[in-house]
Design an enzyme around this catalytic site. Structure first.
Site, PDB file in Angstrom:
ATOM      1  N   GLY A  47     -27.385  47.036  13.194  1.00 57.42           N
ATOM      2  CA  GLY A  47     -28.616  47.071  12.380  1.00 57.42           C
ATOM      3  C   GLY A  47     -28.737  48.405  11.674  1.00 57.42           C
ATOM      4  N   ARG A  73     -22.554  38.857   0.587  1.00 58.11           N
ATOM      5  CA  ARG A  73     -23.845  38.834   1.275  1.00 58.11           C
ATOM      6  C   ARG A  73     -24.571  37.528   0.945  1.00 58.11           C
ATOM      7  NH1 ARG A  73     -26.725  41.259   5.370  1.00 58.11           N
ATOM      8  NH2 ARG A  73     -28.717  42.134   4.705  1.00 58.11           N
ATOM      9  N   SER A 120     -27.577  47.230   5.898  1.00 57.74           N
ATOM     10  CA  SER A 120     -27.091  48.543   6.341  1.00 57.74           C
ATOM     11  C   SER A 120     -25.591  48.530   6.585  1.00 57.74           C
ATOM     12  CB  SER A 120     -27.792  48.948   7.644  1.00 57.74           C
ATOM     13  OG  SER A 120     -29.185  48.993   7.460  1.00 57.74           O
ATOM     14  N   ASP A 135     -33.893  40.509   6.722  1.00 61.99           N
ATOM     15  CA  ASP A 135     -33.487  41.810   6.170  1.00 61.99           C
ATOM     16  C   ASP A 135     -34.225  42.142   4.876  1.00 61.99           C
ATOM     17  OD1 ASP A 135     -31.807  42.729   8.125  1.00 61.99           O
ATOM     18  OD2 ASP A 135     -29.952  42.187   7.112  1.00 61.99           O
ATOM     19  N   THR A 180     -23.546  42.167  14.801  1.00 61.51           N
ATOM     20  CA  THR A 180     -22.806  42.105  13.558  1.00 61.51           C
ATOM     21  C   THR A 180     -21.417  42.464  14.019  1.00 61.51           C
ATOM     22  OG1 THR A 180     -24.708  42.748  12.279  1.00 61.51           O
ATOM     23  CG2 THR A 180     -22.580  43.364  11.337  1.00 61.51           C
TER      24      THR A 180
HETATM   25  O1  DON Z   1     -27.103  43.631   7.095  1.00 62.10           O
HETATM   26  C1  DON Z   1     -27.703  44.263   7.958  1.00 62.10           C
HETATM   27  O2  DON Z   1     -27.980  45.442   7.852  1.00 62.10           O
HETATM   28  C2  DON Z   1     -28.104  43.563   9.250  1.00 62.10           C
HETATM   29  N1  DON Z   1     -28.231  42.148   9.004  1.00 62.10           N
HETATM   30  C3  DON Z   1     -27.110  43.860  10.308  1.00 62.10           C
HETATM   31  C4  DON Z   1     -27.493  43.250  11.636  1.00 62.10           C
HETATM   32  C5  DON Z   1     -26.818  43.865  12.782  1.00 62.10           C
HETATM   33  O3  DON Z   1     -26.053  44.781  12.668  1.00 62.10           O
HETATM   34  C6  DON Z   1     -27.163  43.324  14.109  1.00 62.10           C
HETATM   35  N2  DON Z   1     -26.549  44.104  15.150  1.00 62.10           N
HETATM   36  N3  DON Z   1     -27.084  44.737  15.963  1.00 62.10           N
END
Ligand code: DON
Length: 560
Positions: free
Chosen positions: A461, A93, A440, A410, A368
């Site tokens: 997300g 991350r 997430s 985030d 993502t």
């Molecule tokens: O790490 C996370 O939870 C977010 N940055 C994920 C972002 C994401 O899944 C975007 N897609 N819709």
């Protein structure tokens, strides 16, 4: 060249994959959001590589062929199961730059400056993907860096024909990229959108990948590429320094381990909230006869929404980077806690999340990306990676071809103020230098008696966690085939806003009525396609590896 031959065939693929059938294989499987990237991974398996080699090759290929989320300028998480049965997780991350501070996105009045944590140079955390993928390879791969990176370099250098979906994405994002010449140059023909079938080349990215291939992590975190990233930061008042890059390190962590009806659940630990929440929700569901309630019934949706409501409320209070904040992981994932926490569940009545008005949901879907890999020896990789928003901050570090993330959003940039996914947080997820922002992302492996059973995960997300949960429950409780478990519509509740969103046709009119009578409010059908998630999953049963590409998006499961 095999890659090139399949490239041209792919242009004709419809936006939604043609076949809803799971792909079967005995020797290996890769399922990802990009057919080209899956092909790269399977090529590595066929040439004798293991699942870790294939995952690393797929990860680098996704940075080329699926640029909205595949990346080397972002970060991710990998859950891997080795053939000896050991399960490991690697956190790559992004981290907050050394100069970051708690209130960096607030104005003098303490209000959030709109867009600062999403659409600017200040939005980026220090990227972790390159370190993560290389570490996976170094510790558990069998092939050389050169071998696993070669296909990605070739795809960047020679280019590949854009699918309709990719060309449309580039056209849509062009306006947001307009202020950044390097972004505009990469994603358009001098401001004119690319068309489907145009061959898209990324020479700068090819050079960057070559540098990484030759020098390893130093090819990204030091020297020419690092200087290009920092020069880009300086053009836009960004915070990432040469020292931040040089200092970045992925972390092997203890996996979250839960059990559910005799299966073992292996998930991502903090700084992801995914593993904790999935195990917590499964623990809440376990005492109930989920199968008898039946998929799609109002009673089961109510039960699962109430589990989701409580778990996401805990997320807001307790979850953050455990290197900086004492996250009560053992408590949150214990069966005893779940029993207590769910003790006030009323089978007939919705409980009340204190309303915060209409919350925001992700405007762009699937930004993502998750992929799953398994080889014939039982090595398994679940890997989710992201730039956060689609195309991250939209900023390409000039000369490097690297699209930068906007992961800083985030963090809880202000206490109790929702981020772009409507998620709120507090001190556990406040910004601190070097800290990782709460995620997430939920790459998950399920095993049964030590044998791999299910590999799953998703973008989306805040909805990532509930998507993974539903794939698991669909397979274990509803005994669905992998194609049904992945394809059927899903629903999502995240405590605040107090609202159930669901995939188109996902809740029948009579179930909707019953849920409303129970007191559930703001039931909303997803605005796009078949709803959220892109759960590219693998199921291993009776010696057969089933691979399923989520039919909501393009991509491919390829097995042999
Ligand atoms: O790490 C996370 O939870 C977010 N940055 C994920 C972002 C994401 O899944 C975007 N897609 N819709």
């Amino acid at each position: 060249m095999r890659i090139i031959t399949i490239l041209f065939a792919l242009v004709a693929l419809p936006v939604v994959a043609a076949s809803p059938e799971a792909v079967q294989g005995k020797n290996g499987m890769v399922t990802s959001r990009s057919a080209l990237a899956s092909e790269v991974g399977v090529g590595i398996l066929k040439s004798g590589g293991n699942a870790i080699d294939a995952a690393v090759a797929t990860g680098f290929a996704l940075a080329v062929t699926y640029p909205s989320a595949g990346n080397i300028g972002g970060g991710g998480f990998a859950v891997i199961r080795l053939e000896n049965g050991e399960v490991l997780i690697l956190d790559h991350r992004e981290t907050a730059p050394g100069s970051a501070s708690r209130d960096m996105y607030l104005d003098a009045d303490g209000d959030v400056i709109r867009g600062l944590s999403t659409r600017t140079h200040k939005a980026s955390g220090v990227p972790g993907t390159v370190d993560g993928l290389l570490l996976l390879l170094q510790h558990h791969g069998t092939k050389s860096r050169k071998e696993v990176m070669a296909p990605a370099i070739l795809l960047a250098k020679d280019g590949f024909p854009l699918t309709r979906n990719l060309a449309a994405q580039f056209a849509r994002v062009l306006q947001a990229m307009a202020p950044y010449p390097a972004s505009k140059a990469k994603f358009s023909k001098n401001g004119t959108p690319y068309a489907a079938g145009d061959v898209w080349k990324q020479p700068d990215l090819a050079a960057t990948l070559e540098e990484i291939s030759k020098k390893g992590r130093d090819g990204f975190y030091k020297g020419r590429v690092a200087k290009l990233i920092v020069a880009e930061m300086q053009r836009g008042n960004g915070d990432i320094s040469l020292a931040d890059l040089a200092d970045y390190r992925s972390v092997w962590r203890e996996p979250i381990k839960g059990t559910y009806r005799g299966y073992d659940i292996w998930g991502m630990s903090p700084p992801s909230s995914g593993g904790v929440l999935i195990v917590q929700m499964l623990n809440m569901l376990e005492p109930y006869d989920v199968k008898a309630l039946g998929w799609g019934s109002a009673q089961l949706i109510h039960l699962m929404v109430e589990a989701q409501r409580r778990a996401y409320a805990d997320r807001a209070e307790h979850l953050g980077d455990s290197d900086f904040y004492n996250v009560p992981v053992a408590t949150l994932t214990s069966k005893a806690y779940a029993r207590k926490r769910f003790g006030d569940f009323d089978p007939d009545r919705a409980s009340d999340s204190e309303a915060i008005g209409a919350g925001s949901w992700p405007e762009e879907s699937a930004e993502t990306t998750h992929f799953s890999v398994m080889d014939g020896k039982g090595n398994v990789v679940a890997l989710t990676t992201t730039l956060n928003s689609g195309y991250g901050s939209k900023i390409v570090a000039a000369g490097s071809g690297i699209l930068l993330n906007n992961e800083m959003n985030d963090f809880s940039i202000k206490k109790n103020v929702p981020n772009q996914f409507g998620l709120i947080g507090r001190v556990a997820n406040a910004i601190e230098p070097g800290k990782r922002m709460l995620s997430s992302m939920s790459p998950t492996i399920v095993t049964k008696d030590g044998v791999p059973f299910l590999v799953t995960g998703s973008p989306g997300g805040s909805t990532i966690i509930t998507t993974a949960l539903q794939v698991i429950v669909n397979v274990i409780d509803h005994e669905m085939t992998l194609e049904d478990a992945v394809s059927l519509p899903r629903f999502h509740h995240q405590w605040k806003p107090d609202s159930i969103s669901y995939g188109k046709h996902g809740i029948s009119p009579d179930s909707l009525k019953i849920l409303q009578q129970m007191g559930h409010r703001n039931l909303r059908a997803a605005r796009w396609g078949r709803g959220f998630g892109d759960a590219n999953s693998i199921l291993y049963r009776d010696g057969v590896i089933y691979g399923m590409k989520d039919p909501r998006n393009e991509g491919a499961a390829i097995g042999y």
